[in-house]
Design an enzyme around this catalytic site. Sequence first.
Site, short mmCIF file in Angstrom:
data_model
loop_
_atom_site.label_atom_id
_atom_site.label_comp_id
_atom_site.label_asym_id
_atom_site.label_seq_id
_atom_site.Cartn_x
_atom_site.Cartn_y
_atom_site.Cartn_z
N ASP A 1 43.92 29.79 41.44
CA ASP A 1 42.48 29.56 41.39
C ASP A 1 41.99 29.73 39.95
O ASP A 1 42.07 30.82 39.39
CB ASP A 1 41.76 30.59 42.29
N LYS B 1 36.85 24.59 39.21
CA LYS B 1 35.43 24.56 39.61
C LYS B 1 34.56 24.00 38.50
O LYS B 1 34.87 24.20 37.32
CB LYS B 1 34.95 26.00 39.91
N TYR C 1 36.74 30.07 33.19
CA TYR C 1 37.78 31.06 32.87
C TYR C 1 38.51 30.75 31.56
O TYR C 1 39.24 31.59 31.05
CB TYR C 1 38.81 31.19 34.00
N HIS D 1 30.87 25.81 41.47
CA HIS D 1 31.05 27.24 41.22
C HIS D 1 29.88 28.09 41.73
O HIS D 1 30.07 29.21 42.20
CB HIS D 1 31.21 27.45 39.70
N1 LIG Z 1 33.92 31.74 42.62
C1 LIG Z 1 33.46 32.79 41.97
O1 LIG Z 1 32.27 32.88 41.63
C2 LIG Z 1 34.40 33.90 41.63
C3 LIG Z 1 33.89 35.13 41.14
C4 LIG Z 1 34.81 36.14 40.86
C5 LIG Z 1 36.17 35.94 41.06
N2 LIG Z 1 36.63 34.73 41.51
C6 LIG Z 1 38.09 34.47 41.70
O2 LIG Z 1 38.65 35.52 42.49
C7 LIG Z 1 39.74 36.12 41.79
C8 LIG Z 1 39.91 37.57 42.17
O3 LIG Z 1 38.76 38.33 41.91
P1 LIG Z 1 38.64 39.40 40.73
O4 LIG Z 1 39.50 38.97 39.59
O5 LIG Z 1 37.19 39.60 40.48
O6 LIG Z 1 39.14 40.77 41.31
P2 LIG Z 1 40.13 41.33 42.44
O7 LIG Z 1 41.22 40.38 42.73
O8 LIG Z 1 39.26 41.79 43.54
O9 LIG Z 1 40.68 42.63 41.70
C9 LIG Z 1 41.45 42.58 40.54
C10 LIG Z 1 41.72 43.99 40.09
O10 LIG Z 1 42.57 44.61 41.06
C11 LIG Z 1 43.73 45.12 40.42
N3 LIG Z 1 44.87 44.95 41.32
C12 LIG Z 1 45.44 43.79 41.69
N4 LIG Z 1 46.43 43.99 42.57
C13 LIG Z 1 46.51 45.34 42.73
C14 LIG Z 1 47.34 46.17 43.51
N5 LIG Z 1 48.29 45.66 44.30
N6 LIG Z 1 47.15 47.51 43.44
C15 LIG Z 1 46.18 48.03 42.66
N7 LIG Z 1 45.35 47.29 41.90
C16 LIG Z 1 45.51 45.95 41.95
C17 LIG Z 1 43.89 44.30 39.17
O11 LIG Z 1 44.61 45.05 38.23
P3 LIG Z 1 45.76 44.41 37.29
O12 LIG Z 1 45.18 43.19 36.65
O13 LIG Z 1 46.05 45.53 36.36
O14 LIG Z 1 46.94 44.06 38.16
C18 LIG Z 1 42.44 44.08 38.76
O15 LIG Z 1 41.91 45.21 38.10
C19 LIG Z 1 39.37 35.87 40.33
O16 LIG Z 1 40.46 36.07 39.46
C20 LIG Z 1 38.87 34.44 40.40
O17 LIG Z 1 39.96 33.55 40.48
C21 LIG Z 1 35.77 33.71 41.81
#
Ligand SMILES: NC(=O)c1ccc[n+]([C@@H]2O[C@H](COP(=O)([O-])OP(=O)(O)OC[C@H]3O[C@@H](n4cnc5c(N)ncnc54)[C@H](OP(=O)(O)O)[C@@H]3O)[C@@H](O)[C@H]2O)c1
Length: 274
Positions: free
Chosen positions: A48, A78, A53, A111
Amino acid sequence: MIPPLTPTFTLNNGISMPRVGLGTYMLSGTLGKLTMKQAIKLGYRLFDTATLYGNEQELGQCLAESGLSRQEFFITTKVWNSDQGYASTLRAFEISLKQLNLEYVDLYLIHWPVPGKRKDTWRALEKLYSDEKCRAIGVSNYYIPHIEELLSYAFIPPMVNQVEFSPFLFLPELLTYCKNHDILLQCYSPLTHGNRIYDSGIQSVAQSYQKTEAQVLLKWSLQHNTSVIPKASSKKHLEENITLFDFELSSSDMLRLDQLHENLHTDWDPSTVL
Ligand SMILES: NC(=O)c1ccc[n+]([C@@H]2O[C@H](COP(=O)([O-])OP(=O)(O)OC[C@H]3O[C@@H](n4cnc5c(N)ncnc54)[C@H](OP(=O)(O)O)[C@@H]3O)[C@@H](O)[C@H]2O)c1
């Protein structure tokens, strides 16, 4: 190692999409590439990304260098807010394709529901879909009023709605609405953007299944029939987040987790957008 390829969903237009993928926000440059390559090795096939990004180019390089065929991957990108509108979305899409070095994307999303732009942007996505430049189209950060509006003028209904979703932001009405309209709900920030992974309510469930807190959070989303796109940057986290199909949370634990809801938006709140 044989990659633990994840089960798939069939979207409302008949194409299949992995249930688990890698979110790539904040994964750019050399470190981003290393992480994406590692993810491919571990069996991730859904990635994704978004214009916002700034890593479409790195992702495209990883896909090209993987030695795998294009058809093995499911790539989402997006259109960002400043590009919304009919002609500007078509232009933005071409730039994304070029950055990704691909001939099509699997899923193209709006988005954010930008007021005054949503209809023209959707028309552009319908054109891209009809021209077979993307295999599926959808929206992100759309709540029920935004989807109702979209369905009032859409010739092609969305296949996916990507929203923030976790036990701390449990949206049962939106989930049911999407299900009733055959729109797959995909959860972003399923690990609360790292903010609440080690909450005591999650820890106690994790201990009883001998799973990690992250695995419990992701499994909770999956058991609500959603797709998840956690972001991770270490091999350990990447592995954990794709090893989710060897256990099942009981219905009482699902209920316990549902009750952690506190309307926690770790990023932005679409309910403020008319
Ligand atoms: N459409 C939208 O508006 C929108 C908005 C926000 C996000 N997104 C998408 O959703 C994706 C995910 O959301 P996000 O990046 O906000 O956050 P997330 O996936 O909820 O959390 C990421 C965090 O969790 C940690 N983590 C990952 N796996 C882990 C595990 N097994 N144990 C402990 N900690 C862990 C990561 O650390 P490390 O990096 O140190 O592993 C990072 O700090 C984004 O990357 C993006 O692609 C979309």
